[in-house]
Scaffold this motif. Structure first.
Motif, PDB file in Angstrom:
ATOM      1  N   GLY A 214       0.777  -1.234   0.000  1.00  0.00           N
ATOM      2  CA  GLY A 214       0.000   0.000   0.000  1.00  0.00           C
ATOM      3  C   GLY A 214       0.804   1.276   0.000  1.00  0.00           C
ATOM      4  O   GLY A 214       0.340   2.293   0.540  1.00  0.00           O
ATOM      5  N   ILE A 215       2.005   1.281  -0.583  1.00  0.00           N
ATOM      6  CA  ILE A 215       2.875   2.470  -0.719  1.00  0.00           C
ATOM      7  C   ILE A 215       2.872   3.339   0.547  1.00  0.00           C
ATOM      8  O   ILE A 215       2.759   4.554   0.502  1.00  0.00           O
ATOM      9  CB  ILE A 215       2.508   3.304  -1.981  1.00  0.00           C
ATOM     10  CG1 ILE A 215       1.020   3.622  -2.080  1.00  0.00           C
ATOM     11  CG2 ILE A 215       2.961   2.575  -3.223  1.00  0.00           C
ATOM     12  CD1 ILE A 215       0.643   4.446  -3.310  1.00  0.00           C
ATOM     13  N   ARG A 216       3.044   2.670   1.690  1.00  0.00           N
ATOM     14  CA  ARG A 216       2.899   3.359   2.978  1.00  0.00           C
ATOM     15  C   ARG A 216       4.127   4.165   3.369  1.00  0.00           C
ATOM     16  O   ARG A 216       4.024   5.269   3.896  1.00  0.00           O
ATOM     17  CB  ARG A 216       2.570   2.328   4.058  1.00  0.00           C
ATOM     18  CG  ARG A 216       1.250   1.609   3.816  1.00  0.00           C
ATOM     19  CD  ARG A 216       1.056   0.452   4.766  1.00  0.00           C
ATOM     20  NE  ARG A 216      -0.168  -0.289   4.468  1.00  0.00           N
ATOM     21  CZ  ARG A 216      -0.481  -1.452   5.021  1.00  0.00           C
ATOM     22  NH1 ARG A 216       0.339  -2.010   5.907  1.00  0.00           N
ATOM     23  NH2 ARG A 216      -1.598  -2.073   4.703  1.00  0.00           N
ATOM     24  N   GLY A 217       5.325   3.593   3.152  1.00  0.00           N
ATOM     25  CA  GLY A 217       6.538   4.307   3.539  1.00  0.00           C
ATOM     26  C   GLY A 217       6.729   5.597   2.767  1.00  0.00           C
ATOM     27  O   GLY A 217       7.233   6.586   3.301  1.00  0.00           O
ATOM     28  N   ALA A 218       6.322   5.605   1.502  1.00  0.00           N
ATOM     29  CA  ALA A 218       6.410   6.831   0.710  1.00  0.00           C
ATOM     30  C   ALA A 218       5.482   7.902   1.269  1.00  0.00           C
ATOM     31  O   ALA A 218       5.818   9.094   1.282  1.00  0.00           O
ATOM     32  CB  ALA A 218       6.064   6.533  -0.749  1.00  0.00           C
ATOM     33  N   LEU A 219       4.322   7.480   1.729  1.00  0.00           N
ATOM     34  CA  LEU A 219       3.351   8.426   2.278  1.00  0.00           C
ATOM     35  C   LEU A 219       3.888   9.072   3.554  1.00  0.00           C
ATOM     36  O   LEU A 219       3.852  10.302   3.708  1.00  0.00           O
ATOM     37  CB  LEU A 219       2.039   7.700   2.560  1.00  0.00           C
ATOM     38  CG  LEU A 219       0.864   8.544   3.040  1.00  0.00           C
ATOM     39  CD1 LEU A 219       0.449   9.545   1.979  1.00  0.00           C
ATOM     40  CD2 LEU A 219      -0.316   7.650   3.413  1.00  0.00           C
ATOM     41  N   THR A 220       4.419   8.255   4.462  1.00  0.00           N
ATOM     42  CA  THR A 220       4.899   8.805   5.735  1.00  0.00           C
ATOM     43  C   THR A 220       6.174   9.626   5.555  1.00  0.00           C
ATOM     44  O   THR A 220       6.335  10.688   6.163  1.00  0.00           O
ATOM     45  CB  THR A 220       5.133   7.686   6.759  1.00  0.00           C
ATOM     46  OG1 THR A 220       6.101   6.754   6.248  1.00  0.00           O
ATOM     47  CG2 THR A 220       3.843   6.949   7.069  1.00  0.00           C
ATOM     48  N   SER A 221       7.098   9.156   4.709  1.00  0.00           N
ATOM     49  CA  SER A 221       8.363   9.890   4.534  1.00  0.00           C
ATOM     50  C   SER A 221       8.156  11.190   3.776  1.00  0.00           C
ATOM     51  O   SER A 221       8.768  12.215   4.094  1.00  0.00           O
ATOM     52  CB  SER A 221       9.399   9.016   3.828  1.00  0.00           C
ATOM     53  OG  SER A 221       8.931   8.588   2.558  1.00  0.00           O
ATOM     54  N   ALA A 222       7.289  11.171   2.763  1.00  0.00           N
ATOM     55  CA  ALA A 222       7.016  12.414   2.034  1.00  0.00           C
ATOM     56  C   ALA A 222       6.334  13.432   2.937  1.00  0.00           C
ATOM     57  O   ALA A 222       6.604  14.639   2.848  1.00  0.00           O
ATOM     58  CB  ALA A 222       6.155  12.122   0.804  1.00  0.00           C
ATOM     59  N   TYR A 223       5.450  12.971   3.817  1.00  0.00           N
ATOM     60  CA  TYR A 223       4.809  13.882   4.762  1.00  0.00           C
ATOM     61  C   TYR A 223       5.860  14.485   5.696  1.00  0.00           C
ATOM     62  O   TYR A 223       5.808  15.678   6.025  1.00  0.00           O
ATOM     63  CB  TYR A 223       3.744  13.151   5.571  1.00  0.00           C
ATOM     64  CG  TYR A 223       2.888  14.065   6.407  1.00  0.00           C
ATOM     65  CD1 TYR A 223       1.688  14.581   5.915  1.00  0.00           C
ATOM     66  CD2 TYR A 223       3.286  14.450   7.690  1.00  0.00           C
ATOM     67  CE1 TYR A 223       0.910  15.441   6.671  1.00  0.00           C
ATOM     68  CE2 TYR A 223       2.515  15.312   8.454  1.00  0.00           C
ATOM     69  CZ  TYR A 223       1.326  15.800   7.945  1.00  0.00           C
ATOM     70  OH  TYR A 223       0.567  16.655   8.694  1.00  0.00           O
ATOM     71  N   THR A 224       6.825  13.667   6.124  1.00  0.00           N
ATOM     72  CA  THR A 224       7.884  14.142   7.019  1.00  0.00           C
ATOM     73  C   THR A 224       8.764  15.188   6.338  1.00  0.00           C
ATOM     74  O   THR A 224       9.059  16.250   6.903  1.00  0.00           O
ATOM     75  CB  THR A 224       8.751  12.965   7.483  1.00  0.00           C
ATOM     76  OG1 THR A 224       7.938  12.041   8.213  1.00  0.00           O
ATOM     77  CG2 THR A 224       9.902  13.433   8.358  1.00  0.00           C
ATOM     78  N   ILE A 225       9.191  14.891   5.120  1.00  0.00           N
ATOM     79  CA  ILE A 225      10.125  15.778   4.399  1.00  0.00           C
ATOM     80  C   ILE A 225       9.408  16.990   3.834  1.00  0.00           C
ATOM     81  O   ILE A 225       9.931  18.097   3.829  1.00  0.00           O
ATOM     82  CB  ILE A 225      10.817  14.997   3.259  1.00  0.00           C
ATOM     83  CG1 ILE A 225      11.647  13.846   3.816  1.00  0.00           C
ATOM     84  CG2 ILE A 225      11.683  15.927   2.419  1.00  0.00           C
ATOM     85  CD1 ILE A 225      12.150  12.898   2.741  1.00  0.00           C
ATOM     86  N   ASN A 226       8.188  16.774   3.309  1.00  0.00           N
ATOM     87  CA  ASN A 226       7.448  17.793   2.558  1.00  0.00           C
ATOM     88  C   ASN A 226       8.356  18.408   1.489  1.00  0.00           C
ATOM     89  O   ASN A 226       8.641  19.619   1.499  1.00  0.00           O
ATOM     90  CB  ASN A 226       6.907  18.880   3.487  1.00  0.00           C
ATOM     91  CG  ASN A 226       5.872  19.763   2.798  1.00  0.00           C
ATOM     92  OD1 ASN A 226       5.290  19.375   1.796  1.00  0.00           O
ATOM     93  ND2 ASN A 226       5.661  20.959   3.323  1.00  0.00           N
ATOM     94  N   PRO A 227       8.806  17.584   0.530  1.00  0.00           N
ATOM     95  CA  PRO A 227       9.786  18.068  -0.447  1.00  0.00           C
ATOM     96  C   PRO A 227       9.180  19.051  -1.438  1.00  0.00           C
ATOM     97  O   PRO A 227       7.957  19.127  -1.607  1.00  0.00           O
ATOM     98  CB  PRO A 227      10.212  16.779  -1.159  1.00  0.00           C
ATOM     99  CG  PRO A 227       9.002  15.893  -1.075  1.00  0.00           C
ATOM    100  CD  PRO A 227       8.407  16.192   0.287  1.00  0.00           C
ATOM    101  N   ASP A 228      10.060  19.786  -2.120  1.00  0.00           N
ATOM    102  CA  ASP A 228       9.613  20.722  -3.146  1.00  0.00           C
ATOM    103  C   ASP A 228       9.384  20.025  -4.479  1.00  0.00           C
ATOM    104  O   ASP A 228       8.610  20.508  -5.308  1.00  0.00           O
ATOM    105  CB  ASP A 228      10.643  21.841  -3.294  1.00  0.00           C
ATOM    106  CG  ASP A 228      10.780  22.646  -2.011  1.00  0.00           C
ATOM    107  OD1 ASP A 228       9.850  23.405  -1.690  1.00  0.00           O
ATOM    108  OD2 ASP A 228      11.801  22.481  -1.312  1.00  0.00           O
ATOM    109  N   LEU A 229      10.069  18.930  -4.699  1.00  0.00           N
ATOM    110  CA  LEU A 229       9.810  18.063  -5.842  1.00  0.00           C
ATOM    111  C   LEU A 229      10.371  16.687  -5.513  1.00  0.00           C
ATOM    112  O   LEU A 229      11.165  16.535  -4.575  1.00  0.00           O
ATOM    113  CB  LEU A 229      10.420  18.597  -7.131  1.00  0.00           C
ATOM    114  CG  LEU A 229      11.930  18.498  -7.353  1.00  0.00           C
ATOM    115  CD1 LEU A 229      12.256  18.683  -8.832  1.00  0.00           C
ATOM    116  CD2 LEU A 229      12.680  19.536  -6.530  1.00  0.00           C
ATOM    117  N   ALA A 230       9.960  15.682  -6.280  1.00  0.00           N
ATOM    118  CA  ALA A 230      10.363  14.317  -5.965  1.00  0.00           C
ATOM    119  C   ALA A 230      10.400  13.480  -7.233  1.00  0.00           C
ATOM    120  O   ALA A 230       9.697  13.762  -8.209  1.00  0.00           O
ATOM    121  CB  ALA A 230       9.398  13.692  -4.953  1.00  0.00           C
ATOM    122  N   VAL A 231      11.224  12.446  -7.207  1.00  0.00           N
ATOM    123  CA  VAL A 231      11.223  11.432  -8.257  1.00  0.00           C
ATOM    124  C   VAL A 231      11.260  10.069  -7.580  1.00  0.00           C
ATOM    125  O   VAL A 231      12.129   9.814  -6.739  1.00  0.00           O
ATOM    126  CB  VAL A 231      12.422  11.568  -9.223  1.00  0.00           C
ATOM    127  CG1 VAL A 231      12.407  10.426 -10.249  1.00  0.00           C
ATOM    128  CG2 VAL A 231      12.403  12.912  -9.932  1.00  0.00           C
TER     129      VAL A 231
END
Length: 353
Positions: A214-231
């Motif tokens: 369920g792509i969970r780690g990406a959800l939690t880490s992106a929320y933590t970082i709140n990046p300006d862009l991502a790949v």
């Protein structure tokens, strides 16, 4: 592309492929991954969810760029030990039961125990055994009676396929869990390349957990970082003779660069321009809906993140003999590094529609 670089990538992929880390149980991979990324990153740490963050600082640090590739693998989980000592199991992630019969597995109980997934041989089946087995018909034979098996194995223990990775001809490599530990190797290649390039913005390479469920780690880490862009970096289906007309991505012709509603147009354009400028092979991959990758979760995190996706062509996905071309791994890492180095000071203007 140097032979040394190919060898390093192969060794790292082989180490990760032969490791184990079913979704939710990835922690045994922490040491080799963190050890590798400490060679190239300024900071490496984990979070309480199991994601691993590797920071490569830019010259300005004004913006944050996130890379993401998942380390978890599909697997099995013990749900019953029957009266004969055979282990019944369920799946963790998208396991195809057709690939399981006759496989050697490792039960990660109080100690690692080797088992075999057996089934009725075709000689004893009506119809000659032409029908595929159902999951409930399969069991793991560990050669133990019930009392002994119950003392060493518990309900809920995870099970992984036992498979050594090996190199084929022409830089092809086969093994289990290349989805997506090859993507983790791509991030290492990228950070290594960035060591000799000028890049303005901070890069945070995240090795994510629990993508397969369920792509969970990406959800939690992106929320933590709140990046300006991502790949995000993942794998995509590589063509074989039996996929003609369905799959058009080929091994050895470079990474697939996705475009579609999951992908920000400026990131797709930037990746393609970087590939052309540095004469790196790439393959456009139209994805008209959900990509089913970490990019899908990252894009809609917090107020939204401009997101891209590059994928390594992979044959026989979700089997124990997933096969890729190591040159695609190197080219994918280089493409990301050149793209990152090409980003301007002002990302607000770069990313506006």
């Amino acid at each position: 592309m140097s032979n040394l670089q190919l060898q390093r990538a192969k060794d790292f992929i082989k180490e990760l492929s032969e490791g184990y880390g079913v979704s939710g149980y990835e922690f045994s991979l922490n040491h080799p991954i963190m050890q590798k990324f400490r060679e190239y990153a300024d900071e490496v740490h984990t979070d309480r969810f199991g994601n691993i963050y590797s920071l490569k600082k830019g010259t300005s640090g004004r913006y944050k760029m996130m890379l993401a590739a998942h380390m978890d693998e599909i697997g099995l989980m013990i749900k019953e030990i029957d009266q004969s000592g055979f282990l019944r199991f369920t799946t963790v992630g998208g396991v195809d039961p057709r690939t399981l019969v006759g496989q050697e597995v490792i039960i990660h109980g109080r100690e690692d125990i080797i088992g075999i997934i057996g089934a009725i041989p075709p000689h004893l089946q009506t119809g000659g055994g032409e029908d595929a087995f159902k999951m409930e018909d399969l069991g793991i034979d560990v050669g133990m009676p019930l009392a002994q098996a119950s003392g060493m194995i518990q309900i809920g223990d995870t099970v992984t396929l036992s498979r050594q990775g090996y190199e084929l001809l022409n830089h092809h490599f086969a093994g289990k869990s290349l989805d997506d530990r090859a993507g983790v190797a791509v991030m290492a290649v990228c950070l290594e390349e960035l060591g000799s390039l000028y890049h303005r913005h901070d890069v945070i390479a995240v090795t994510t957990a629990q993508e397969e469920v369920g792509i969970r780690g990406a959800l939690t880490s992106a929320y933590t970082i709140n990046p300006d862009l991502a790949v995000a970096i993942d794998v995509t289906h590589g063509s074989t003779p039996d996929t003609k007309g369905v799959v058009n991505i080929e091994l050895g012709k470079g990474p697939a660069v996705a475009l579609g509603p999951n992908i920000h147009p400026a990131i797709y354009k930037g990746l393609v321009e970087a590939a052309k400028e540095h004469r790196l092979p790439y393959q456009p991959e139209p994805i008209p809906g959900a990509s089913g990758t970490d990019a899908w979760a990252i894009q809609v995190t917090q107020a939204g993140v401009p997101t891209g996706l590059v994928s390594i062509p992979l044959r026989y996905m979700h089997t124990s003999v997933e096969t890729l071309d190591l040159q695609d791994v190197i080219n994918c890492g280089k493409l990301l590094a050149y793209f990152i180095a090409s980003l301007p000071d002002d990302l607000e203007g770069y990313l506006c529609y």
